[in-house]
Design a protein around this motif. Sequence first.
Motif, PDB file in Angstrom:
ATOM      1  N   PHE A   9      -9.688  15.326 -59.333  1.00  0.00           N
ATOM      2  CA  PHE A   9     -10.185  15.308 -57.956  1.00  0.00           C
ATOM      3  C   PHE A   9     -11.564  15.956 -57.872  1.00  0.00           C
ATOM      4  O   PHE A   9     -12.472  15.430 -57.236  1.00  0.00           O
ATOM      5  N   VAL A  10     -11.720  17.101 -58.516  1.00  0.00           N
ATOM      6  CA  VAL A  10     -13.006  17.795 -58.514  1.00  0.00           C
ATOM      7  C   VAL A  10     -14.041  17.006 -59.305  1.00  0.00           C
ATOM      8  O   VAL A  10     -15.190  16.869 -58.896  1.00  0.00           O
ATOM      9  N   GLU A  11     -13.615  16.453 -60.415  1.00  0.00           N
ATOM     10  CA  GLU A  11     -14.503  15.646 -61.253  1.00  0.00           C
ATOM     11  C   GLU A  11     -15.051  14.442 -60.474  1.00  0.00           C
ATOM     12  O   GLU A  11     -16.238  14.109 -60.571  1.00  0.00           O
ATOM     13  N   VAL A  26     -19.687  19.154 -49.493  1.00  0.00           N
ATOM     14  CA  VAL A  26     -18.419  19.015 -50.207  1.00  0.00           C
ATOM     15  C   VAL A  26     -17.494  20.146 -49.764  1.00  0.00           C
ATOM     16  O   VAL A  26     -17.908  21.288 -49.608  1.00  0.00           O
ATOM     17  N   GLN A  27     -16.231  19.799 -49.574  1.00  0.00           N
ATOM     18  CA  GLN A  27     -15.222  20.799 -49.203  1.00  0.00           C
ATOM     19  C   GLN A  27     -14.095  20.776 -50.215  1.00  0.00           C
ATOM     20  O   GLN A  27     -13.557  19.707 -50.516  1.00  0.00           O
ATOM     21  N   ILE A  28     -13.749  21.940 -50.723  1.00  0.00           N
ATOM     22  CA  ILE A  28     -12.618  22.081 -51.637  1.00  0.00           C
ATOM     23  C   ILE A  28     -11.860  23.329 -51.215  1.00  0.00           C
ATOM     24  O   ILE A  28     -12.459  24.385 -51.034  1.00  0.00           O
ATOM     25  N   SER A  29     -10.559  23.201 -51.056  1.00  0.00           N
ATOM     26  CA  SER A  29      -9.763  24.391 -50.730  1.00  0.00           C
ATOM     27  C   SER A  29      -8.426  24.339 -51.465  1.00  0.00           C
ATOM     28  O   SER A  29      -7.885  23.266 -51.744  1.00  0.00           O
ATOM     29  N   LEU A  30      -7.927  25.512 -51.762  1.00  0.00           N
ATOM     30  CA  LEU A  30      -6.626  25.683 -52.395  1.00  0.00           C
ATOM     31  C   LEU A  30      -5.930  26.795 -51.632  1.00  0.00           C
ATOM     32  O   LEU A  30      -6.448  27.910 -51.547  1.00  0.00           O
ATOM     33  N   GLN A  31      -4.785  26.478 -51.047  1.00  0.00           N
ATOM     34  CA  GLN A  31      -4.095  27.427 -50.182  1.00  0.00           C
ATOM     35  C   GLN A  31      -2.621  27.519 -50.551  1.00  0.00           C
ATOM     36  O   GLN A  31      -2.041  26.560 -51.040  1.00  0.00           O
ATOM     37  N   PHE A  39      -3.814  21.611 -51.899  1.00  0.00           N
ATOM     38  CA  PHE A  39      -5.175  21.366 -52.384  1.00  0.00           C
ATOM     39  C   PHE A  39      -5.796  20.310 -51.477  1.00  0.00           C
ATOM     40  O   PHE A  39      -5.198  19.261 -51.222  1.00  0.00           O
ATOM     41  N   ILE A  40      -7.018  20.593 -50.988  1.00  0.00           N
ATOM     42  CA  ILE A  40      -7.723  19.655 -50.134  1.00  0.00           C
ATOM     43  C   ILE A  40      -9.152  19.512 -50.653  1.00  0.00           C
ATOM     44  O   ILE A  40      -9.803  20.515 -50.965  1.00  0.00           O
ATOM     45  N   SER A  41      -9.614  18.279 -50.737  1.00  0.00           N
ATOM     46  CA  SER A  41     -11.024  18.034 -51.055  1.00  0.00           C
ATOM     47  C   SER A  41     -11.530  16.921 -50.150  1.00  0.00           C
ATOM     48  O   SER A  41     -10.773  16.025 -49.762  1.00  0.00           O
ATOM     49  N   LYS A  42     -12.815  17.029 -49.819  1.00  0.00           N
ATOM     50  CA  LYS A  42     -13.428  16.038 -48.944  1.00  0.00           C
ATOM     51  C   LYS A  42     -14.902  15.960 -49.289  1.00  0.00           C
ATOM     52  O   LYS A  42     -15.555  16.991 -49.470  1.00  0.00           O
TER      53      LYS A  42
END
Length: 94
Positions: A9-11, A26-31, A39-42
């Motif tokens: 996902f990050v790649e 870019v948004q990346i979060s891990l909660q 895990f959220i990415s946008k």
Amino acid sequence: IPPFILIPFVENIFKHGDLNNIQNPVQISLQKEKNDLIFISKNKIKKQQKDKIGGIGLNNIKKRLSLIYPENHNLDIHHNEDEFSVKLKLKNIC
């Protein structure tokens, strides 16, 4: 968490994302929520020539999640011509 389950996902953000878009960074979060990991990415998609053949990363992740967490995960992927987002919830792993 199984090795390399989040890396694709990050790649993909670095490969396909518009990293210089100040209005839509870019948004990346891990909660952790209770016993769940989220895990959220946008990201905005950069305008470029696309490969004719798609990658296998997302399909591999889907298969791995089905094998490792058959009833304990939700994977939501939203993709249009401008934006790509992922929300992965791994249930009862924390």
